[in-house]
Design an enzyme around this catalytic site. Structure first.
Site, PDB file in Angstrom:
ATOM      1  N   THR A  89     -32.752  -7.427  11.592  1.00 37.08           N
ATOM      2  CA  THR A  89     -32.375  -8.615  10.800  1.00 37.08           C
ATOM      3  C   THR A  89     -31.070  -9.308  11.474  1.00 37.08           C
ATOM      4  OG1 THR A  89     -30.837  -7.644   9.277  1.00 37.08           O
ATOM      5  CG2 THR A  89     -33.209  -7.708   8.355  1.00 37.08           C
TER       6      THR A  89
ATOM      7  N   SER B 239     -30.799 -11.195  14.034  1.00 39.41           N
ATOM      8  CA  SER B 239     -30.972 -10.879  15.533  1.00 39.41           C
ATOM      9  C   SER B 239     -31.164 -11.872  16.514  1.00 39.41           C
ATOM     10  CB  SER B 239     -32.247  -9.764  15.827  1.00 39.41           C
ATOM     11  OG  SER B 239     -33.191 -10.091  15.035  1.00 39.41           O
TER      12      SER B 239
ATOM     13  N   ILE C  81     -24.754  -8.804  18.133  1.00 43.48           N
ATOM     14  CA  ILE C  81     -25.032  -7.275  17.846  1.00 43.48           C
ATOM     15  C   ILE C  81     -26.689  -7.261  17.618  1.00 43.48           C
ATOM     16  CG2 ILE C  81     -24.623  -5.289  16.547  1.00 43.48           C
ATOM     17  CD1 ILE C  81     -21.927  -6.269  16.142  1.00 43.48           C
ATOM     18  N   GLY C  82     -27.325  -8.212  16.800  1.00 49.55           N
ATOM     19  CA  GLY C  82     -28.540  -7.914  16.475  1.00 49.55           C
ATOM     20  C   GLY C  82     -29.377  -8.275  17.676  1.00 49.55           C
TER      21      GLY C  82
ATOM     22  N   SER D 127     -19.105  -1.740   9.043  1.00 50.80           N
ATOM     23  CA  SER D 127     -17.859  -2.005   9.734  1.00 50.80           C
ATOM     24  C   SER D 127     -16.805  -1.384   9.507  1.00 50.80           C
ATOM     25  CB  SER D 127     -17.698  -3.517   9.419  1.00 50.80           C
ATOM     26  OG  SER D 127     -16.486  -4.020   9.761  1.00 50.80           O
TER      27      SER D 127
ATOM     28  N   TYR E 274     -15.942  -9.186   2.203  1.00 44.85           N
ATOM     29  CA  TYR E 274     -16.555  -8.446   3.456  1.00 44.85           C
ATOM     30  C   TYR E 274     -16.546  -6.976   3.248  1.00 44.85           C
ATOM     31  CZ  TYR E 274     -17.790  -7.368   8.214  1.00 44.85           C
ATOM     32  OH  TYR E 274     -18.516  -6.861   9.238  1.00 44.85           O
TER      33      TYR E 274
HETATM   34  N1  LIG Z   1     -18.750  -8.876  15.805  1.00 42.78           N
HETATM   35  C1  LIG Z   1     -17.752  -7.952  15.065  1.00 42.78           C
HETATM   36  O1  LIG Z   1     -16.558  -7.696  15.400  1.00 42.78           O
HETATM   37  C2  LIG Z   1     -18.417  -7.140  14.017  1.00 42.78           C
HETATM   38  C3  LIG Z   1     -17.649  -5.905  13.609  1.00 42.78           C
HETATM   39  C4  LIG Z   1     -18.042  -5.164  12.711  1.00 42.78           C
HETATM   40  C5  LIG Z   1     -19.308  -5.397  12.076  1.00 42.78           C
HETATM   41  N2  LIG Z   1     -20.007  -6.300  12.491  1.00 42.78           N
HETATM   42  C6  LIG Z   1     -21.408  -6.352  11.741  1.00 42.78           C
HETATM   43  O2  LIG Z   1     -22.393  -6.627  12.744  1.00 42.78           O
HETATM   44  C7  LIG Z   1     -23.598  -7.416  12.456  1.00 42.78           C
HETATM   45  C8  LIG Z   1     -23.864  -8.544  13.294  1.00 42.78           C
HETATM   46  O3  LIG Z   1     -22.506  -9.246  13.555  1.00 42.78           O
HETATM   47  P1  LIG Z   1     -22.519 -10.369  14.525  1.00 42.78           P
HETATM   48  O4  LIG Z   1     -21.063 -10.593  14.888  1.00 42.78           O
HETATM   49  O5  LIG Z   1     -23.177 -10.142  15.919  1.00 42.78           O
HETATM   50  O6  LIG Z   1     -23.129 -11.586  13.906  1.00 42.78           O
HETATM   51  P2  LIG Z   1     -23.000 -13.337  14.337  1.00 42.78           P
HETATM   52  O7  LIG Z   1     -22.927 -13.364  15.670  1.00 42.78           O
HETATM   53  O8  LIG Z   1     -22.482 -14.072  13.059  1.00 42.78           O
HETATM   54  O9  LIG Z   1     -24.691 -13.196  14.233  1.00 42.78           O
HETATM   55  C9  LIG Z   1     -25.363 -13.313  12.786  1.00 42.78           C
HETATM   56  C10 LIG Z   1     -26.977 -13.397  12.750  1.00 42.78           C
HETATM   57  O10 LIG Z   1     -27.287 -13.435  11.372  1.00 42.78           O
HETATM   58  C11 LIG Z   1     -28.191 -14.719  11.325  1.00 42.78           C
HETATM   59  N3  LIG Z   1     -28.072 -14.935   9.893  1.00 42.78           N
HETATM   60  C12 LIG Z   1     -26.991 -15.407   9.388  1.00 42.78           C
HETATM   61  N4  LIG Z   1     -26.961 -15.765   8.054  1.00 42.78           N
HETATM   62  C13 LIG Z   1     -28.291 -15.391   7.773  1.00 42.78           C
HETATM   63  C14 LIG Z   1     -29.046 -15.489   6.566  1.00 42.78           C
HETATM   64  N5  LIG Z   1     -28.620 -15.786   5.518  1.00 42.78           N
HETATM   65  N6  LIG Z   1     -30.618 -15.038   6.693  1.00 42.78           N
HETATM   66  C15 LIG Z   1     -31.024 -14.693   8.018  1.00 42.78           C
HETATM   67  N7  LIG Z   1     -30.139 -14.653   9.002  1.00 42.78           N
HETATM   68  C16 LIG Z   1     -28.849 -14.834   9.069  1.00 42.78           C
HETATM   69  C17 LIG Z   1     -27.615 -15.495  12.344  1.00 42.78           C
HETATM   70  O11 LIG Z   1     -28.976 -16.645  12.824  1.00 42.78           O
HETATM   71  P3  LIG Z   1     -28.812 -17.808  11.792  1.00 42.78           P
HETATM   72  O12 LIG Z   1     -27.421 -18.486  11.839  1.00 42.78           O
HETATM   73  O13 LIG Z   1     -29.880 -18.891  12.659  1.00 42.78           O
HETATM   74  O14 LIG Z   1     -29.451 -17.449  10.558  1.00 42.78           O
HETATM   75  C18 LIG Z   1     -27.560 -14.721  13.475  1.00 42.78           C
HETATM   76  O15 LIG Z   1     -28.647 -14.296  14.071  1.00 42.78           O
HETATM   77  C19 LIG Z   1     -23.006  -7.995  10.982  1.00 42.78           C
HETATM   78  O16 LIG Z   1     -23.323  -7.365   9.762  1.00 42.78           O
HETATM   79  C20 LIG Z   1     -21.524  -7.610  11.033  1.00 42.78           C
HETATM   80  O17 LIG Z   1     -20.942  -7.579   9.662  1.00 42.78           O
HETATM   81  C21 LIG Z   1     -19.863  -7.117  13.248  1.00 42.78           C
END
Ligand SMILES: NC(=O)c1ccc[n+]([C@@H]2O[C@H](COP(=O)([O-])OP(=O)(O)OC[C@H]3O[C@@H](n4cnc5c(N)ncnc54)[C@H](OP(=O)(O)O)[C@@H]3O)[C@@H](O)[C@H]2O)c1
Length: 264
Positions: free
Chosen positions: A13, A15, A19-20, A141, A154
């Site tokens: 999900t 993705s 990270i996804g 996280s 969060y």
């Molecule tokens: N980046 C960090 O520093 C970090 C640190 C710790 C944990 N994490 C965790 O790692 C995971 C990925 O983070 P990321 O930074 O890679 O996220 P990101 O770059 O913001 O990407 C989010 C993804 O989720 C999709 N999305 C958002 N809302 C959605 C919804 N309502 N339904 C379906 N898809 C949805 C987005 O696509 P669309 O907008 O097109 O829907 C996108 O593919 C998250 O769980 C985050 O909490 C991240």
């Protein structure tokens, strides 16, 4: 260790980026058929091309649906079958003063970050248990443990995910299905760049903003840099593999040493 996921189907999900996308790419590189999920069809199409090119596979399936809603979950479930590996990576995050977080904000974070994963697990875990093999993962996280004062909603949603992983691992006990959470630390993704820019403004050069974020807000990091999404994906591929069969009910850290604990 040679990880071969040929014959396994993985749903990741959130993705279409970050990270996804790194997880989907790494799983596909290890032989899994992957299904990409997000809301924007265009972003999903670009992501599918990127996975195809990086992993040398045909373009993966994509499903566009808002997983923060029951209908979106139903739409996704209507289009996928035979999922062996479920990676609940989807998560939203922002910086917001704790006292300004409204009921609607709380509900939104619980719907998207927690309930999407719970609903998908409830739908897909029984078939995995029946076939005596499966992997369920939750992207938690550092904020699940070191709850930031400006990310309370969060952090709470991520703590709940860690608890859910432990509980569902008990549900799957003895079935050949493992359930784990991954404690990701600060990672260089589009979402994180937006988050960091929201703190320091759009004008500051990116290297300076990243350095300032790490030295002022994540100074406990032992690697002193943002994590690369592929570094998180490596752990997810391992946990998804047959080789990780004795690791379940755990919370595995890929946090750059940020959480100051000798325990996982
Ligand atoms: N980046 C960090 O520093 C970090 C640190 C710790 C944990 N994490 C965790 O790692 C995971 C990925 O983070 P990321 O930074 O890679 O996220 P990101 O770059 O913001 O990407 C989010 C993804 O989720 C999709 N999305 C958002 N809302 C959605 C919804 N309502 N339904 C379906 N898809 C949805 C987005 O696509 P669309 O907008 O097109 O829907 C996108 O593919 C998250 O769980 C985050 O909490 C991240």
């Amino acid at each position: 260790m040679k990880i071969d996921l040929t014959g396994k189907t993985a749903l990741v999900t959130g993705s279409s980026q970050g990270i996804g996308l790194a997880i989907a790419t790494a799983l596909a590189t290890s032989g899994a058929d992957v299904v990409l999920s997000g809301r924007s069809r265009d972003s999903l199409d670009d992501a599918a091309s990127a996975v195809s090119e990086a992993a040398g596979v045909r373009k993966p399936r994509t499903v566009a649906a808002d997983l923060g809603t029951k209908q979106g979950i139903a739409d996704l479930l209507g289009e996928v079958a035979g999922i062996d590996i479920l990676v609940n990576n989807l998560g939203i995050y922002e910086s917001k003063d704790a006292m300004d977080i409204t009921d609607d904000d709380w509900q939104d974070y619980l719907d998207v970050n927690l309930l999407s994963a719970v609903r998908l697990t409830r739908a897909l875990l029984p078939a995995m248990m029946q076939q005596k093999w499966g992997r369920v993962l939750y992207l938690a996280s550092d904020a699940a443990i070191a709850v930031p004062h400006d990310m309370l909603h969060y952090g709470v949603s991520k703590t709940a995910l860690v608890a859910a992983a432990r509980g569902y691992a008990k549900v799957a006990a003895g079935s050949g299905v493992t359930v784990n959470s991954v404690i990701a630390g600060p990672t260089r993704t589009d979402g994180a760049v937006r988050f960091i820019r929201s703190k320091f403004g759009p004008v500051m050069p990116w290297e300076e903003a990243e350095g300032k974020f790490m030295s002022t807000e994540r100074s406990a990091s032992l690697i002193k840099r943002l994590i690369d999404p592929a570094e998180i994906a490596n752990m997810v591929v391992y946990l998804s593999s047959p080789q990780a069969s004795a690791t379940t009910g755990g919370a595995l850290r890929v946090d750059g040493g940020y959480v100051d604990s000798i325990f996982p």
